[in-house]
Design a protein around this motif. Structure first.
Motif, mmCIF file in Angstrom:
data_model
loop_
_atom_site.group_PDB
_atom_site.id
_atom_site.type_symbol
_atom_site.label_atom_id
_atom_site.label_comp_id
_atom_site.label_asym_id
_atom_site.label_seq_id
_atom_site.Cartn_x
_atom_site.Cartn_y
_atom_site.Cartn_z
ATOM 1 N N PHE A 159 81.154 64.799 31.247
ATOM 2 C CA PHE A 159 81.180 64.005 30.027
ATOM 3 C C PHE A 159 82.108 64.640 28.987
ATOM 4 C CE2 PHE A 159 77.834 67.105 29.811
ATOM 5 C CZ PHE A 159 77.755 67.527 28.493
ATOM 6 N N TYR A 160 82.419 63.856 27.965
ATOM 7 C CA TYR A 160 83.333 64.264 26.899
ATOM 8 C C TYR A 160 82.574 64.213 25.569
ATOM 9 C CZ TYR A 160 86.911 63.343 30.437
ATOM 10 O OH TYR A 160 87.674 63.343 31.587
ATOM 11 N N PRO A 161 82.005 65.320 25.125
ATOM 12 C CA PRO A 161 81.242 65.314 23.881
ATOM 13 C C PRO A 161 82.156 65.212 22.662
ATOM 14 C CG PRO A 161 81.440 67.543 24.694
ATOM 15 C CD PRO A 161 82.047 66.661 25.747
ATOM 16 N N ASP A 162 81.641 64.599 21.597
ATOM 17 C CA ASP A 162 82.420 64.564 20.359
ATOM 18 C C ASP A 162 82.253 65.898 19.630
ATOM 19 O OD1 ASP A 162 79.960 64.540 18.948
ATOM 20 O OD2 ASP A 162 79.913 62.346 18.967
ATOM 21 N N GLU A 163 82.953 66.052 18.526
ATOM 22 C CA GLU A 163 82.968 67.332 17.812
ATOM 23 C C GLU A 163 81.569 67.754 17.369
ATOM 24 O OE1 GLU A 163 85.314 69.512 14.111
ATOM 25 O OE2 GLU A 163 85.818 67.463 14.689
ATOM 26 N N ARG A 164 80.763 66.802 16.921
ATOM 27 C CA ARG A 164 79.411 67.127 16.459
ATOM 28 C C ARG A 164 78.561 67.605 17.634
ATOM 29 N NH1 ARG A 164 74.623 64.970 16.754
ATOM 30 N NH2 ARG A 164 75.450 63.141 17.852
ATOM 31 N N GLN A 165 78.652 66.933 18.776
ATOM 32 C CA GLN A 165 77.868 67.318 19.943
ATOM 33 C C GLN A 165 78.273 68.688 20.477
ATOM 34 O OE1 GLN A 165 78.928 63.830 22.250
ATOM 35 N NE2 GLN A 165 76.807 63.049 22.157
ATOM 36 N N ARG A 166 79.569 68.986 20.406
ATOM 37 C CA ARG A 166 80.056 70.259 20.950
ATOM 38 C C ARG A 166 79.430 71.449 20.247
ATOM 39 N NH1 ARG A 166 85.451 67.842 21.114
ATOM 40 N NH2 ARG A 166 86.085 69.126 19.345
ATOM 41 N N LYS A 167 79.139 71.303 18.961
ATOM 42 C CA LYS A 167 78.542 72.400 18.201
ATOM 43 C C LYS A 167 77.117 72.693 18.640
ATOM 44 C CE LYS A 167 81.355 71.514 14.079
ATOM 45 N NZ LYS A 167 81.344 71.124 12.642
ATOM 46 N N LEU A 168 76.485 71.728 19.312
ATOM 47 C CA LEU A 168 75.091 71.886 19.714
ATOM 48 C C LEU A 168 74.932 72.224 21.190
ATOM 49 C CD1 LEU A 168 73.685 68.737 17.840
ATOM 50 C CD2 LEU A 168 73.713 71.108 17.027
ATOM 51 N N ILE A 169 76.044 72.182 21.948
ATOM 52 C CA ILE A 169 75.969 72.389 23.399
ATOM 53 C C ILE A 169 76.453 73.801 23.763
ATOM 54 C CG2 ILE A 169 76.773 71.587 25.649
ATOM 55 C CD1 ILE A 169 77.206 68.837 24.395
ATOM 56 N N THR A 178 90.015 72.879 21.376
ATOM 57 C CA THR A 178 90.110 71.824 20.370
ATOM 58 C C THR A 178 90.520 70.527 21.072
ATOM 59 O OG1 THR A 178 92.424 72.380 19.907
ATOM 60 C CG2 THR A 178 90.736 73.434 18.524
ATOM 61 N N GLY A 179 90.416 69.416 20.354
ATOM 62 C CA GLY A 179 90.802 68.139 20.930
ATOM 63 C C GLY A 179 89.777 67.664 21.942
ATOM 64 N N GLU A 180 90.222 66.831 22.887
ATOM 65 C CA GLU A 180 89.318 66.313 23.898
ATOM 66 C C GLU A 180 88.860 67.427 24.831
ATOM 67 O OE1 GLU A 180 89.648 62.386 26.467
ATOM 68 O OE2 GLU A 180 90.693 64.033 27.484
ATOM 69 N N ILE A 181 87.547 67.549 25.005
ATOM 70 C CA ILE A 181 86.988 68.582 25.868
ATOM 71 C C ILE A 181 86.162 67.915 26.967
ATOM 72 C CG2 ILE A 181 85.422 70.551 26.012
ATOM 73 C CD1 ILE A 181 86.193 71.275 23.195
ATOM 74 N N ARG A 182 86.449 68.291 28.190
ATOM 75 C CA ARG A 182 85.740 67.749 29.355
ATOM 76 C C ARG A 182 84.734 68.788 29.836
ATOM 77 N NH1 ARG A 182 86.945 67.727 35.108
ATOM 78 N NH2 ARG A 182 86.368 65.737 36.103
ATOM 79 N N LEU A 183 83.459 68.434 29.821
ATOM 80 C CA LEU A 183 82.409 69.342 30.256
ATOM 81 C C LEU A 183 81.900 68.931 31.627
ATOM 82 C CD1 LEU A 183 80.285 69.945 27.026
ATOM 83 C CD2 LEU A 183 82.223 71.249 27.912
#
Length: 387
Positions: A159-169, A178-183
């Motif tokens: 999945f590709y989390p948005d900036e807000r979600q990335r801070k919590l994962i 930075t930018g689009e991140i694929r997890l």
């Protein structure tokens, strides 16, 4: 990016149709951009896909200036429709290796807190560099845990989390992104930022075999295999073990102890042989008692044996000891010495006149030469007081 990435939409795609957007000739070949592609370009530690477009081999696939470029020997016309075919065996092998590495690294990180600081996906071996040390027992425990997880057949989540979600994962990453991140998530085993290709279900990895874990810099370098590579490795190892068992006339589970017994026997025999050789050296030295300068020529010996024998002779003769071991066909090894003397000039002459090479300290030198026994004897006949 102009190209639609079909490999992210369906990792199991093997054939596709596309339109050629551009074709540019460069030194390495023709750089071709398509409107969509199933060819994965090298990245994230994973090599590029292999395969063909319109039956012609794709030499490489790379990101160039933000675009996916297919590098080929022959050009394609812009605007034409083409068919691409993926080398599936190559693709799936890399998917198995990459997915297995994720689970291994993730579980080590979860249990020991170590970071994966290096990763190389070779055509034979996968290596992982970790930031901490692991014992053999810990490695075996991780391997068992990884395989237990694989056989549970967890579904992989990408999945590709948005900036807000990335801070919590709490995902793993070697650097700040930075930018689009694929997890890529193997639920319960690993969550890592990665652009590579992976299986969709853990059981498709098959199995993981950790081959070694050795100290490397401040941590360890681990070698591992997954899937078909692991199976082939274990099959070959089993076949070799079976052949060893036949040769040693033991059961396959007993080869380790049988080999150790054989090694012990060899060690003892080497000791006995060394003792016999030492006796032989002492006998040769005893024959030189009371002599001044000595020339001796024996059958072939190892360089260390030539040195030991010459050293023993120097304890019994009062002058120079020149010892040669070998034969006319293969040449001779030599050692020349004199207690508290200087043999450099003599060694220089030996090398020059007898086609030799060697040297050492002023009082002792070793080397080899290409000459006959007769030539050696004639050379020393010219020297004074050589017996």
């Amino acid at each position: 990016m102009k190209t639609r990435r079909l490999f992210y939409e369906d990792v199991y795609i093997r054939e596709f149709e596309a339109i050629v957007l551009s074709c540019e000739e460069r030194q390495e070949g023709y750089y071709i951009i398509l409107n969509e592609t199933a060819f994965y370009p090298e990245g994230g530690g994973q090599p590029a896909d292999k395969g063909t477009i319109e039956g012609e081999e794709v030499l490489d696939v790379q990101y160039v200036d933000g675009e996916i470029c297919h590098i080929m020997k022959k050009p394609l016309k812009a605007g034409e429709q083409v068919v691409g075919r993926i080398n599936w065996e190559w693709r799936f092998d890399l998917m198995q290796q990459h997915s297995g590495e994720h689970i291994v690294s993730g579980m080590i990180h979860e249990k020991y807190g170590y970071e994966n600081v290096g990763f190389h996906m070779g055509e034979e071996i996968i290596t992982i560099d970790l930031s901490g040390m692991l014992t053999e027992e810990q490695v075996a425990e991780i391997e068992q845990k990884v395989n237990d997880y694989i056989w549970m057949n967890q579904e992989v989540n990408i999945f590709y989390p948005d900036e807000r979600q990335r801070k919590l994962i709490p995902y793993r990453s070697k650097k700040e992104l930075t930018g689009e991140i694929r997890l890529v998530e193997f639920p319960g085993a690993d969550l890592c930022a990665c652009c590579g290709l992976h299986v969709t279900h853990a059981s498709q990895i098959g199995l993981v075999k950790i081959l070694s874990s050795k100290k490397f810099r401040d941590g360890v370098r681990m070698e591992m295999l997954s899937g078909k590579r692991a199976l082939e490795y274990l099959s070959k190892s089993a076949e070799q073990n079976s052949q060893v068992a036949v040769r040693l006339s033991v059961k396959e589970k007993e080869t380790k102890d049988a080999v150790q017994r054989l090694l012990d026997e060899v060690y003892n025999l080497k000791g006995e042989l060394a003792a016999e050789k030492q006796k032989h050296f002492e006998q040769i030295a005893a024959s030189c008692v009371g002599k001044e300068n000595v020339l001796l020529i024996e059958e072939d010996m190892e360089p260390v044996e030539v040195r030991k024998c010459t050293d023993a002779i120097l304890d019994t003769c009062s002058g120079v000891a020149a010892f040669f071991a070998g034969n006319d066909k293969d040449g001779y090894k030599y050692a020349i010495g004199q207690r508290k003397g200087d043999v450099r000039e003599l060694v220089k002459q030996v090398n020059k006149e007898l086609n030799g090479r060697g040297g050492g300290k002023p009082f002792f030198a070793q080397g080899s030469l290409k000459a006959t026994r007769k030539q050696i004897e004639i050379f020393f006949e010219k020297k004074v007081n050589f017996q």
